[in-house]
Design an enzyme around this catalytic site. Sequence first.
Site, PDB file in Angstrom:
ATOM      1  CB  CYS A  79      -0.983  -0.025   1.171  1.00  0.00           C
ATOM      2  SG  CYS A  79      -2.332   1.166   0.990  1.00  0.00           S
TER       3      CYS A  79
ATOM      4  CG  HIS B  12      -4.482  -3.079   2.275  1.00  0.00           C
ATOM      5  ND1 HIS B  12      -3.628  -2.692   3.293  1.00  0.00           N
ATOM      6  CD2 HIS B  12      -5.028  -1.934   1.798  1.00  0.00           C
ATOM      7  CE1 HIS B  12      -3.668  -1.379   3.423  1.00  0.00           C
ATOM      8  NE2 HIS B  12      -4.509  -0.894   2.528  1.00  0.00           N
TER       9      HIS B  12
ATOM     10  CD  GLU C 256      -2.741  -5.871   4.669  1.00  0.00           C
ATOM     11  OE1 GLU C 256      -2.972  -4.688   4.983  1.00  0.00           O
ATOM     12  OE2 GLU C 256      -2.078  -6.196   3.664  1.00  0.00           O
TER      13      GLU C 256
END
Length: 224
Positions: free
Chosen positions: A92, A205, A207
Amino acid sequence: MQDKTNTADTIDAMIIDAVIIDTGCANLNSVRFAFERIGAKVIVTDDKALIKAAKRVVLPGVGTAGAAMASLHEKGLVELIKGLTQPVLGVCLGMQMLTEMSKERGGKGQDCECLGIIPTDICELDTQLLKAQSLPLPHMGWNQIRVSQNASDHPLFAGIEDGSYVYFVHSYRAPLSEFTLAECTYGEGFSAAIGKGNFMGVQFHPEKSAAVGAHILRNFLQMA
């Protein structure tokens, strides 16, 4: 596992798959947890010796470019990061910090000078195009990516199909360029991932990107 460590002996006591640089940003733990969910051993640290000795390095970030770069300067990590030779993944804002300059001024009077590793700049998503298509800013939520032709064999995207969905939260973007590894469209085409040499970054992202994000992180862990 502790969130942070400043003990150089730790790297000898554990088999560490990746070091996550402590940039002082809020998403450090979410990135760490994502790696741990796929069985990786990671540490979060700003210790220069640990970062330099790591097999792989992750540069995370949320917030403004100016604040994140100020944190790296305060910690004395800018030149260290520039000199890393192992695989480095920016996430990011971490991806944006790999570029030369960001238009995200954060209330300051001039553009933010970034790490200057990947020769491209960061600008705000085109608000006129977004308005014309009734798209809100920031770009937030799931969107599809396409692996660029010049990056079809890049190991970070091995096994990732065109049209895969990943999760974005951003208002600024890197333009499409020769350094684009994957692209996305939101009002305009932009770089969903960029790379040069051992440095690579993703605007989305991983994650928060479910199985696709986990696959990309596993790909990164296989890079030597």
